[in-house]
Motif scaffolding. Sequence first.
Motif, PDB file in Angstrom:
ATOM      1  N   ALA A   1       1.159  -1.062  -0.408  1.00 35.97           N
ATOM      2  CA  ALA A   1       0.452   0.243  -0.036  1.00 35.97           C
ATOM      3  C   ALA A   1       0.908   1.356   0.293  1.00 35.97           C
ATOM      4  CB  ALA A   1      -1.061  -0.592   1.297  1.00 35.97           C
ATOM      5  N   VAL A   2       0.918   2.352  -0.990  1.00 38.90           N
ATOM      6  CA  VAL A   2       1.175   3.177  -0.972  1.00 38.90           C
ATOM      7  C   VAL A   2       0.315   4.959  -0.803  1.00 38.90           C
ATOM      8  CG1 VAL A   2       2.650   5.163  -2.618  1.00 38.90           C
ATOM      9  CG2 VAL A   2       2.859   2.615  -2.644  1.00 38.90           C
ATOM     10  N   VAL A   3       0.540   5.361   0.520  1.00 34.75           N
ATOM     11  CA  VAL A   3      -0.306   5.971  -0.046  1.00 34.75           C
ATOM     12  C   VAL A   3       0.106   7.521   0.358  1.00 34.75           C
ATOM     13  CG1 VAL A   3      -1.563   7.768   2.037  1.00 34.75           C
ATOM     14  CG2 VAL A   3      -1.528   4.993   1.912  1.00 34.75           C
ATOM     15  N   GLU A   4       0.034   8.334  -0.579  1.00 36.01           N
ATOM     16  CA  GLU A   4       0.833   9.697  -0.975  1.00 36.01           C
ATOM     17  C   GLU A   4       1.790   9.959  -1.175  1.00 36.01           C
ATOM     18  OE1 GLU A   4      -0.194  12.778  -1.996  1.00 36.01           O
ATOM     19  OE2 GLU A   4      -2.186  12.789  -0.961  1.00 36.01           O
ATOM     20  N   GLY A   5       2.484   8.759  -2.169  1.00 38.70           N
ATOM     21  CA  GLY A   5       3.944   8.999  -2.325  1.00 38.70           C
ATOM     22  C   GLY A   5       4.544   7.626  -1.280  1.00 38.70           C
ATOM     23  N   HIS A   6       4.057   7.405  -0.285  1.00 42.31           N
ATOM     24  CA  HIS A   6       4.916   7.003   0.836  1.00 42.31           C
ATOM     25  C   HIS A   6       4.491   5.624   1.179  1.00 42.31           C
ATOM     26  CE1 HIS A   6       6.943  11.036   1.675  1.00 42.31           C
ATOM     27  NE2 HIS A   6       5.476  11.676   1.880  1.00 42.31           N
ATOM     28  N   ASP A   7       5.119   4.072   0.932  1.00 38.65           N
ATOM     29  CA  ASP A   7       4.498   2.613   1.193  1.00 38.65           C
ATOM     30  C   ASP A   7       4.289   2.672   2.349  1.00 38.65           C
ATOM     31  OD1 ASP A   7       5.777   0.347   2.582  1.00 38.65           O
ATOM     32  OD2 ASP A   7       5.542   0.246   0.246  1.00 38.65           O
ATOM     33  N   VAL A   8       3.862   2.268   3.229  1.00 37.11           N
ATOM     34  CA  VAL A   8       2.595   2.530   4.465  1.00 37.11           C
ATOM     35  C   VAL A   8       3.886   1.689   5.095  1.00 37.11           C
ATOM     36  CG1 VAL A   8       0.397   2.244   3.898  1.00 37.11           C
ATOM     37  CG2 VAL A   8       1.517   0.516   4.553  1.00 37.11           C
ATOM     38  N   VAL A   9       4.750   0.518   5.012  1.00 35.85           N
ATOM     39  CA  VAL A   9       5.731  -0.472   6.132  1.00 35.85           C
ATOM     40  C   VAL A   9       6.617   0.635   6.351  1.00 35.85           C
ATOM     41  CG1 VAL A   9       6.386  -2.643   6.030  1.00 35.85           C
ATOM     42  CG2 VAL A   9       4.032  -2.562   5.232  1.00 35.85           C
ATOM     43  N   ARG A  10       7.412   0.608   4.824  1.00 36.31           N
ATOM     44  CA  ARG A  10       9.005   1.767   4.505  1.00 36.31           C
ATOM     45  C   ARG A  10       8.430   2.824   5.519  1.00 36.31           C
ATOM     46  NH1 ARG A  10       9.249  -1.196  -0.123  1.00 36.31           N
ATOM     47  NH2 ARG A  10       9.542   0.957  -1.109  1.00 36.31           N
ATOM     48  N   GLU A  11       7.633   3.805   5.560  1.00 38.58           N
ATOM     49  CA  GLU A  11       7.469   4.874   5.835  1.00 38.58           C
ATOM     50  C   GLU A  11       5.918   5.806   6.308  1.00 38.58           C
ATOM     51  OE1 GLU A  11       9.364   6.918   1.844  1.00 38.58           O
ATOM     52  OE2 GLU A  11       7.741   5.925   1.489  1.00 38.58           O
ATOM     53  N   PRO A  12       6.176   4.183   7.396  1.00 34.89           N
ATOM     54  CA  PRO A  12       5.066   4.395   8.662  1.00 34.89           C
ATOM     55  C   PRO A  12       4.388   6.398   9.313  1.00 34.89           C
ATOM     56  CG  PRO A  12       6.451   3.561   9.589  1.00 34.89           C
ATOM     57  CD  PRO A  12       6.653   3.314   8.107  1.00 34.89           C
ATOM     58  N   ASN A  13       5.891   7.345   9.176  1.00 33.15           N
ATOM     59  CA  ASN A  13       5.737   8.836   9.599  1.00 33.15           C
ATOM     60  C   ASN A  13       5.148   9.558   9.012  1.00 33.15           C
ATOM     61  OD1 ASN A  13       6.617   7.392  12.193  1.00 33.15           O
ATOM     62  ND2 ASN A  13       8.628   7.853  12.132  1.00 33.15           N
ATOM     63  N   GLU A  14       5.849   8.872   7.136  1.00 35.79           N
ATOM     64  CA  GLU A  14       5.163   9.708   6.581  1.00 35.79           C
ATOM     65  C   GLU A  14       3.693   9.635   5.909  1.00 35.79           C
ATOM     66  OE1 GLU A  14       7.175  12.086   4.667  1.00 35.79           O
ATOM     67  OE2 GLU A  14       9.188  11.874   7.134  1.00 35.79           O
ATOM     68  N   VAL A  15       3.814   8.891   5.886  1.00 29.72           N
ATOM     69  CA  VAL A  15       1.573   8.743   6.000  1.00 29.72           C
ATOM     70  C   VAL A  15       1.683   9.369   7.108  1.00 29.72           C
ATOM     71  CG1 VAL A  15       0.600   6.666   5.920  1.00 29.72           C
ATOM     72  CG2 VAL A  15       2.520   6.319   4.512  1.00 29.72           C
ATOM     73  N   ARG A  16       1.596   9.302   8.181  1.00 28.14           N
ATOM     74  CA  ARG A  16       0.673   9.618   9.748  1.00 28.14           C
ATOM     75  C   ARG A  16       0.661  11.202   8.777  1.00 28.14           C
ATOM     76  NH1 ARG A  16       4.159   5.877  13.461  1.00 28.14           N
ATOM     77  NH2 ARG A  16       2.837   3.903  12.920  1.00 28.14           N
ATOM     78  N   LYS A  17       2.328  11.552   8.548  1.00 34.50           N
ATOM     79  CA  LYS A  17       1.749  12.911   8.257  1.00 34.50           C
ATOM     80  C   LYS A  17       1.128  13.467   6.758  1.00 34.50           C
ATOM     81  CE  LYS A  17       6.591  13.793   9.326  1.00 34.50           C
ATOM     82  NZ  LYS A  17       8.177  14.498   9.264  1.00 34.50           N
ATOM     83  N   ALA A  18       0.927  12.572   6.150  1.00 39.46           N
ATOM     84  CA  ALA A  18      -0.414  13.029   5.160  1.00 39.46           C
ATOM     85  C   ALA A  18      -1.772  13.197   5.441  1.00 39.46           C
ATOM     86  CB  ALA A  18       0.090  12.526   3.613  1.00 39.46           C
ATOM     87  N   ILE A  19      -2.337  12.889   6.247  1.00 37.75           N
ATOM     88  CA  ILE A  19      -3.602  11.985   6.305  1.00 37.75           C
ATOM     89  C   ILE A  19      -4.018  12.211   7.886  1.00 37.75           C
ATOM     90  CG2 ILE A  19      -3.006   9.515   4.918  1.00 37.75           C
ATOM     91  CD1 ILE A  19      -3.163   8.142   7.749  1.00 37.75           C
ATOM     92  N   GLY A  20      -5.643  12.890   8.063  1.00 37.62           N
ATOM     93  CA  GLY A  20      -6.468  13.435   9.171  1.00 37.62           C
ATOM     94  C   GLY A  20      -7.179  11.474   8.861  1.00 37.62           C
ATOM     95  N   VAL A  21      -7.494  10.924  10.066  1.00 39.67           N
ATOM     96  CA  VAL A  21      -8.517  10.734  10.647  1.00 39.67           C
ATOM     97  C   VAL A  21      -9.808  10.743  11.308  1.00 39.67           C
ATOM     98  CG1 VAL A  21      -8.631   7.911  11.202  1.00 39.67           C
ATOM     99  CG2 VAL A  21      -6.630   8.809   9.725  1.00 39.67           C
ATOM    100  N   VAL A  22     -10.392  10.811  10.714  1.00 38.74           N
ATOM    101  CA  VAL A  22     -11.560  10.704  11.545  1.00 38.74           C
ATOM    102  C   VAL A  22     -12.665   9.422  11.803  1.00 38.74           C
ATOM    103  CG1 VAL A  22     -14.116  12.055  12.043  1.00 38.74           C
ATOM    104  CG2 VAL A  22     -12.226  12.664  10.736  1.00 38.74           C
TER     105      VAL A  22
END
Length: 257
Positions: free
Chosen positions: A61-82
């Motif tokens: 899985a890639v979120v905003e260009g970042h792999d959820v396993v290899r780059e979790p902190n970058e993914v968290r910066k890019a998302i807001g969760v409600v």
Amino acid sequence: MSYAVETENLTKAFNGFIAVNGVSIRVRRGSIFGLLGPNGAGKSTFLRMICTLLRPTAGRAVVEGHDVVREPNEVRKAIGVVQEKLLLYPVLTAQENLELFGRLYGVPESEMRHKVRELLEEVKLWGFRDKPVGTFSSGMRQRLNIVRALMHDPRLVILDEPTNALDPQSVRWVRDYVKRLKERGLTVIVTTHDMHEAEELSEDLAIMDRGQVLEVGPVQELKSKYNASTVEDVFLKLTGRELRDELSGRISARGWR
């Protein structure tokens, strides 16, 4: 084509039980994407992997260009969760809640006051900034809960049942606000059991059941493919009309929890 989320054969198993089974989807950047499915379909597990809260058993899985396993902190910066469950502190005021989460998100103190005021005014809560959140109505709490997830200017917003148990006025406000988020260029993923809401908001849909994606694509194309007049018709044709009775397993000595 630019995608905010791309998954390839994403899978999650728990002690041999496959909760998500080989899900491959793409969420177009700047769109509203509806994720539908009966209870137990695997939606929450899928989203937890997207949010880096669960590690996939297989797939990618890639979120905003970042792999959820290899780059979790970058993914968290890019998302807001409600989440469906409010993530707010009832004894704190509206302003204190946003300031707390702003610090957790790493919002600079020099920007904090302006950001908090901007968001509270946006959701018509600035006049209640000094009131404890525990005194708010459910609609007021949900409005605050949504902007809590926007404190760090995410590019992708995930909304899990955002209008559940709200009054009609609050439901209308939330739906209109979701549309405004898209107009600003944000990508939005919405899960809902309200088929009218899904049809009103979503440009693309994925319909899940038993851990798999049964269909994914633009709303109008899915309706045409299944000769259906509504999203609900498509949903029922794919998942069936039979009731699915399951025990919750949440009874205790004190009663239901």
